[in-house]
Design a protein around this motif. Structure first.
Motif, mmCIF file in Angstrom:
data_model
loop_
_atom_site.group_PDB
_atom_site.id
_atom_site.type_symbol
_atom_site.label_atom_id
_atom_site.label_comp_id
_atom_site.label_asym_id
_atom_site.label_seq_id
_atom_site.Cartn_x
_atom_site.Cartn_y
_atom_site.Cartn_z
ATOM 1 N N ALA A 100 0.779 -1.140 0.074
ATOM 2 C CA ALA A 100 -0.099 -0.068 0.104
ATOM 3 C C ALA A 100 0.839 1.194 0.018
ATOM 4 N N LEU A 101 1.805 1.245 0.750
ATOM 5 C CA LEU A 101 2.798 2.521 0.978
ATOM 6 C C LEU A 101 3.739 2.537 -0.575
ATOM 7 N N GLY A 102 3.651 1.230 -1.194
ATOM 8 C CA GLY A 102 4.475 1.361 -2.537
ATOM 9 C C GLY A 102 3.576 1.981 -3.536
ATOM 10 N N ALA A 103 2.231 1.824 -3.444
ATOM 11 C CA ALA A 103 1.423 2.563 -4.237
ATOM 12 C C ALA A 103 1.353 3.978 -4.086
ATOM 13 N N ILE A 104 1.246 4.425 -2.816
ATOM 14 C CA ILE A 104 1.370 5.730 -2.406
ATOM 15 C C ILE A 104 2.473 6.491 -3.052
ATOM 16 N N PHE A 105 3.738 5.665 -2.939
ATOM 17 C CA PHE A 105 4.971 6.217 -3.439
ATOM 18 C C PHE A 105 4.899 6.340 -5.073
ATOM 19 N N ILE A 106 4.172 5.591 -5.521
ATOM 20 C CA ILE A 106 4.086 5.798 -7.126
ATOM 21 C C ILE A 106 3.175 6.807 -7.349
ATOM 22 N N SER A 226 12.731 2.792 12.718
ATOM 23 C CA SER A 226 13.067 1.834 11.791
ATOM 24 C C SER A 226 12.431 0.619 11.094
ATOM 25 N N PRO A 227 11.422 0.193 12.120
ATOM 26 C CA PRO A 227 10.642 -0.871 11.706
ATOM 27 C C PRO A 227 9.592 -0.637 10.407
ATOM 28 N N ILE A 228 9.438 0.735 10.240
ATOM 29 C CA ILE A 228 8.826 0.791 8.874
ATOM 30 C C ILE A 228 9.308 1.782 7.855
ATOM 31 N N PHE A 229 10.419 2.404 8.367
ATOM 32 C CA PHE A 229 11.362 3.162 7.693
ATOM 33 C C PHE A 229 11.876 2.580 6.278
ATOM 34 N N LEU A 230 11.599 2.955 4.949
ATOM 35 C CA LEU A 230 11.857 2.453 3.631
ATOM 36 C C LEU A 230 11.475 1.025 3.592
ATOM 37 N N LYS A 231 10.365 0.595 4.174
ATOM 38 C CA LYS A 231 9.795 -0.722 4.141
ATOM 39 C C LYS A 231 8.688 -0.778 3.155
ATOM 40 N N LEU A 232 8.639 0.100 2.221
ATOM 41 C CA LEU A 232 7.255 0.208 1.134
ATOM 42 C C LEU A 232 7.727 -1.016 0.266
ATOM 43 N N ASP A 233 6.864 -1.478 -0.319
ATOM 44 C CA ASP A 233 7.040 -2.428 -1.590
ATOM 45 C C ASP A 233 6.385 -2.117 -2.852
ATOM 46 N N ILE A 234 7.492 -1.587 -3.680
ATOM 47 C CA ILE A 234 6.849 -0.702 -4.945
ATOM 48 C C ILE A 234 6.830 -1.679 -6.015
ATOM 49 N N ALA A 235 7.513 -3.021 -5.967
ATOM 50 C CA ALA A 235 7.116 -4.024 -7.022
ATOM 51 C C ALA A 235 5.794 -4.645 -6.693
ATOM 52 N N GLY A 236 5.273 -4.682 -5.424
ATOM 53 C CA GLY A 236 4.149 -5.503 -5.098
ATOM 54 C C GLY A 236 3.123 -4.542 -5.443
ATOM 55 N N ALA A 237 3.076 -3.229 -5.480
ATOM 56 C CA ALA A 237 2.244 -2.447 -5.928
ATOM 57 C C ALA A 237 1.996 -2.170 -7.631
ATOM 58 N N LEU A 238 2.917 -2.888 -8.243
ATOM 59 C CA LEU A 238 2.774 -2.639 -9.528
ATOM 60 C C LEU A 238 1.926 -3.699 -10.364
ATOM 61 N N SER A 239 1.428 -4.679 -9.506
ATOM 62 C CA SER A 239 0.647 -5.770 -10.139
ATOM 63 C C SER A 239 -0.662 -4.958 -10.659
ATOM 64 N N TRP A 240 -1.301 -5.682 -11.488
ATOM 65 C CA TRP A 240 -2.597 -5.608 -12.235
ATOM 66 C C TRP A 240 -3.616 -5.134 -11.100
ATOM 67 N N ALA A 290 5.936 15.667 -0.168
ATOM 68 C CA ALA A 290 5.337 15.206 1.109
ATOM 69 C C ALA A 290 4.868 13.877 1.004
ATOM 70 N N THR A 291 4.164 13.777 0.129
ATOM 71 C CA THR A 291 3.582 12.314 -0.346
ATOM 72 C C THR A 291 4.565 11.146 -0.401
ATOM 73 N N VAL A 292 5.610 11.656 -1.454
ATOM 74 C CA VAL A 292 6.807 10.617 -1.498
ATOM 75 C C VAL A 292 7.552 10.357 -0.306
ATOM 76 N N VAL A 293 7.734 11.653 0.441
ATOM 77 C CA VAL A 293 8.955 11.480 1.684
ATOM 78 C C VAL A 293 7.775 10.598 2.668
ATOM 79 N N GLY A 294 6.667 10.984 2.815
ATOM 80 C CA GLY A 294 5.694 9.918 3.648
ATOM 81 C C GLY A 294 5.947 8.729 3.656
ATOM 82 N N SER A 295 5.631 8.288 2.337
ATOM 83 C CA SER A 295 5.701 6.651 2.074
ATOM 84 C C SER A 295 6.908 6.418 2.378
ATOM 85 N N LEU A 296 7.843 6.951 2.264
ATOM 86 C CA LEU A 296 9.472 6.407 2.547
ATOM 87 C C LEU A 296 9.589 6.392 4.055
#
Length: 433
Positions: A100-106, A226-240, A290-296
Motif C-alpha cells: 500500500a505504501l508502494g502505491a502511495i509512493f508511485i 526503523s520498523p517502517i522506514f523504507l519498508k515500502l513494497d513498490i514491486a508489489g504495488a505494480l501488479s494489475w 510530502a507524499t513521496v517522503v511520507g511513503s518512505l
C-alpha cells in the motif's frame, strides 16, 4: 530578514499575528499525531514508529509549504486516505501495508512529475467558479460536521436516524458548548487569537475540573522509526490487481489537495481576479513531495489540511504561519503526550466556528442558474455527508459537464474539465466500495 522574506508588511500582517496563526493551525490539527497512527495500526503498522512518521512527514511538507510556496497552509497525512488504506486495501482486499505504501509512493512520484510540468495547475485553473465556491462551502460544512462529532454534540444514531443529538448533561459536551460560546464572544469583540485563546482556556478548565486527565508524561523520547522506514513494497504495488488502489489513491489525493487549496484560498481572499491561486504549482509540489517522503517514512498520503483555515481565520497570511506550524510538529516529537492531551471538546468547537466562517462564499452562487447550482449543491452535500472531500469533488467534476451539455453549452467546458471528468468517472467505476 524574516519580514522581508515572507513579505510580512506587504501582506498587511505581523510576526506576532503569524505566530498566533501558526500555533492555532497546529493546535487544531495536533490530533493527527495520535489519530493517524491509531488508524494505520489496524493495517499492522506499529503505533510508535507510525507516530514518528506522521510527525516528520507533516514537518517536511509544512516547512516546504512555508519556505518554498510561502503559503499559510499546513500539510499532514490525510484523514480518509489513511482509513482507506487500513480498512479497505489491507483488511478487505488483503494487500500488505508495505505494498500500500508502494502505491502511495508511485502516486507521489507521478504527482511530482505532473506538477513540475504544470499540468496540475492547468487543471486547477480550468475549474469553474461555482465549483470553487462549492469547495469552500463544502469544506466549511465538513469542518462543522467533524467538530460536532468530535465534541459529541452529535453522535452516531441508529438505522433510519444515523445521527442524533448528544447528551447535554455530559460535562464534555457542556465544555464544548462553552468553548464555542467563548470563541464566538471573543471573535465578536475582535480579540486577536480568539480561537487559540478559547482552545487553551477550555482545555485548562477541563483539566482543573478533572473532565480530562492531565498527561502522565510531558516529555518523552520519540520511538524508533526503523520498523517502517523504507519498508515500502513498490514491486508489489505494480501488479494489475493494484490498479484500482493506485487510481483511487491518485484521484483522492489529487482532488483533496486541489479542492482544499482552492477552497481555503477562496475564503482567505488569495485568489486573483480570474479566480485562480497564483503559483498554485508551488503548494501542489509541496504536497507531492510530502507524499513521496511520507511513503518512505512509513505513512500514507499527505496533503494540504482543511484545518489550515483556522490559522488563516486567526490572521495567518504568509508562509511564516506554515513555518511555525512545522516546527511545532517537530517539537511534538518530544512532547507528543502533552499535545495529544488537548481534548476534542476544545479544538472541536474551533472547527465548528471555522466551518461557519468558511460557508460565506455561498452567497456568490447564482441560485437561479440551475446548471451551475445543482453540481455545486451535490459537491457540497457529498463532501460533508460522505465524510470524504474527494467523493463530493469528483461528483462535481462528473456532473458539471453533463449539465452544461444538457443545456447546450458544450463550448463553456474547458479541456481541463473534461480530463477531470474522465478521472472522476474512472474513480467511481474502479473504487473498491
Amino acid at each position: 530578514m524574516i519580514k522581508k522574506y515572507f513579505q510580512i508588511e506587504e501582506l498587511n500582517t505581523s510576526v506576532k499575528q503569524e505566530l498566533i496563526a501558526g500555533t492555532t493551525t497546529f493546535v487544531t490539527m495536533a490530533y493527527i499525531i495520535i489519530v493517524n497512527p491509531k488508524i494505520l495500526e489496524v493495517a499492522g503498522i506499529p503505533f510508535g514508529p507510525s507516530m514518528v512518521a506522521t510527525i516528520l512527514s507533516a514537518f517536511f511538507g509544512t516547512l516546504a509549504m512555508g519556505l518554498y510556496a510561502k503559503r499559510p497552509f499546513a500539510i499532514a497525512p490525510y484523514m480518509g486516505e489513511n482509513a482507506f488504506i487500513a480498512y479497505t486495501v489491507v483488511k478487505v482486499l488483503g494487500y500488505s501495508w508495505q505494498a500500500a505504501l508502494g502505491a502511495i509512493f508511485i502516486g507521489g512520484v507521478f504527482f511530482t512529475i505532473i506538477t513540475a510540468l504544470n499540468i496540475r495547475s492547468w487543471l486547477a485553473n480550468s475549474i469553474p467558479e461555482s465549483l470553487k465556491i462549492a469547495f469552500a462551502v463544502g469544506i466549511g460544512f465538513f469542518l462543522t460536521f467533524i467538530g460536532l462529532n468530535e465534541t459529541s454534540i452529535i453522535q452516531l444514531g441508529v438505522t433510519g436516524a444515523p445521527v442524533h443529538v448528544g447528551d447535554f448533561r455530559n460535562p464534555q459536551v457542556i465544555l464544548a458548548i462553552l468553548s464555542f460560546l467563548v470563541i464566538s464572544f471573543l471573535m465578536i469583540k475582535k480579540v486577536n487569537g480568539s480561537i487559540l485563546i478559547g482552545i487553551i482556556l477550555i482545555s485548562l478548565l477541563g483539566f482543573v475540573l478533572h473532565v480530562s486527565p492531565l498527561p502522565e508524561k510531558i516529555v518523552s523520547m520519540p520511538p524508533d522509526i526503523s520498523p517502517i522506514f523504507l519498508k515500502l513494497d513498490i514491486a508489489g504495488a505494480l501488479s494489475w490487481g493494484f490498479f484500482a488502489v493506485i487510481l483511487t489513491v491518485f484521484v483522492m489525493d489529487f482532488v483533496d489537495t486541489m479542492g482544499t487549496l482552492i477552497g481555503v484560498s477562496y475564503k482567505a481572499g488569495l485568489l486573483d481576479e480570474n479566480g485562480n491561486l497564483p503559483e498554485i504549482e508551488k503548494p501542489m509540489m509541496c504536497d507531492a513531495l510530502a507524499t513521496v517522503v511520507g511513503s518512505l517514512l512509513g505513512t500514507t498520503t499527505s496533503g494540504a489540511y482543511i484545518e489550515s483555515a483556522t490559522g488563516i481565520e486567526a490572521g495567518g497570511k504568509s508562509g511564516l504561519t506554515a513555518v511555525v506550524t512545522a516546527f511545532l510538529f517537530l517539537i511534538a516529537l518530544f512532547f507528543a503526550p502533552f499535545f495529544a492531551s488537548i481534548p476534542p471538546y476544545s479544538y472541536g468547537s474551533a472547527l465548528i466556528i471555522v466551518g461557519l466562517l468558511m460557508i460565506s462564499p455561498i452567497s456568490k452562487i447564482n441560485f437561479n442558474d440551475l446548471e451551475e447550482v445543482i453540481p455545486a449543491f451535490v459537491t457540497i452535500v457529498l463532501m460533508s455527508f460522505t465524510y470524504n472531500l474527494g467523493i463530493g469533488m469528483t461528483a462535481g467534476f462528473v456532473l458539471y459537464p453533463i449539465f452544461k451539455i444538457v443545456n447546450g453549452k458544450f463550448k463553456d467546458i474547458k479541456l481541463g474539465m473534461w480530463i477531470l471528468f474522465l478521472f472522476s468517472a474512472l474513480f467511481y467505476i474502479f473504487y473498491p466500495y
